[in-house]
Design an enzyme around this catalytic site. Structure first.
Site, PDB file in Angstrom:
ATOM      1  N   GLY A 235       0.845  -1.180   0.000  1.00 23.02           N
ATOM      2  CA  GLY A 235       0.000   0.000   0.000  1.00 23.02           C
ATOM      3  C   GLY A 235       0.879   1.227   0.000  1.00 23.02           C
TER       4      GLY A 235
ATOM      5  CB  CYS B  62       7.113   1.752   6.325  1.00 23.94           C
ATOM      6  SG  CYS B  62       6.392   3.292   5.755  1.00 23.94           S
ATOM      7  CG  LEU B  63       7.334   1.540   0.048  1.00 23.35           C
ATOM      8  CD1 LEU B  63       6.415   2.083  -1.040  1.00 23.35           C
ATOM      9  CD2 LEU B  63       8.359   0.574  -0.528  1.00 23.35           C
TER      10      LEU B  63
ATOM     11  CG  HIS C 249       1.400   0.670   7.488  1.00 23.28           C
ATOM     12  ND1 HIS C 249       2.524   0.161   8.093  1.00 23.28           N
ATOM     13  CD2 HIS C 249       1.861   1.573   6.572  1.00 23.28           C
ATOM     14  CE1 HIS C 249       3.606   0.734   7.570  1.00 23.28           C
ATOM     15  NE2 HIS C 249       3.226   1.594   6.641  1.00 23.28           N
ATOM     16  CD  GLU C 250      -0.110   2.153   3.287  1.00 22.68           C
ATOM     17  OE1 GLU C 250       0.348   3.315   3.284  1.00 22.68           O
ATOM     18  OE2 GLU C 250       0.600   1.141   3.166  1.00 22.68           O
TER      19      GLU C 250
ATOM     20  CG  HIS D 254       1.973   6.522   6.060  1.00 18.16           C
ATOM     21  ND1 HIS D 254       3.203   6.887   6.549  1.00 18.16           N
ATOM     22  CD2 HIS D 254       2.104   5.234   5.638  1.00 18.16           C
ATOM     23  CE1 HIS D 254       4.044   5.858   6.418  1.00 18.16           C
ATOM     24  NE2 HIS D 254       3.402   4.840   5.891  1.00 18.16           N
TER      25      HIS D 254
HETATM   26 ZN    ZN Z   1       4.199   3.005   5.451  1.00 19.31          ZN
END
Ligand code: ZN
Length: 179
Positions: free
Chosen positions: A48, A101-102, A143-144, A147
């Site tokens: 995601g 996480c990216l 998680h998304e 952000h």
């Molecule tokens: Zn993330």
């Protein structure tokens, strides 16, 4: 022509800011941005992505789980764009599982999340959708959405001892039975 967007990393102030509501879903620039975000999450093989991760402070996330070497147990779902997503109910029971996480390269953590959730969002065609998710999908959504409020998974671990490097995580996951 879609563009691959640059991933903002932890330390960039945009990662800690609250993203603002989208007011005009049909805006052409916004629609182009969504195409770019879809291309970016596909290229990065993310489960995601959230708009602040590419330095855009708008409440847009994409869920795009599919199994890969990092997440062999992930379900497959068509990439789903969610605009102004909201958690409207969450189960009281939680479970801990690995997240990465990216925006936080090289680190994995065991993160507690609600097991079941009910959510609401607008599609890119401005339809209002309500859905229920469990397990992995519920985890990716939480998680998304974090952000969008300037929260990263590191903030959610119960103890810093639940953080490991990517290198060590590879060893741990190699021993994990596929469920
Ligand atoms: Zn993330």
């Amino acid at each position: 022509m879609v563009r691959i967007l640059e991933i903002a990393q932890l330390g960039d102030p945009v990662i800690r800011e609250r993203a603002s509501e989208v007011t005009d879903v049909h805006d052409l620039q916004l629609q182009t941005f969504i195409d770019d975000l879809l291309a970016t999450v596909a290229k990065e093989q993310g489960m995601g992505i959230a708009a602040p991760q590419v330095s855009v402070g708008k409440r847009i996330i994409i869920l795009s789980p599919k199994p890969n070497a990092r997440y062999p147990y992930a379900p497959t779902m068509e990439p789903t764009v969610m605009i102004n997503p909201e958690l409207i109910w969450a189960s009281s029971n939680t479970e801990k599982d690995w997240e990465g996480c990216l925006t936080v390269p090289g680190i994995r953590g065991l993160v507690p999340r609600h097991v079941g959730i009910r959510i609401r969002y607008h599609t890119r065609d401005d339809l209002l959708v309500e859905s229920e998710y469990n397990g992995f999908l519920a985890r990716v959504f939480q998680h998304e959405v974090d952000h969008l409020d300037g929260t990263v998974f590191l903030d959610r671990v119960e103890t810093t001892h639940d953080l490991v490097t990517e290198h060590e995580w590879q060893k741990i996951i190699a021993q994990r039975p596929l469920t």
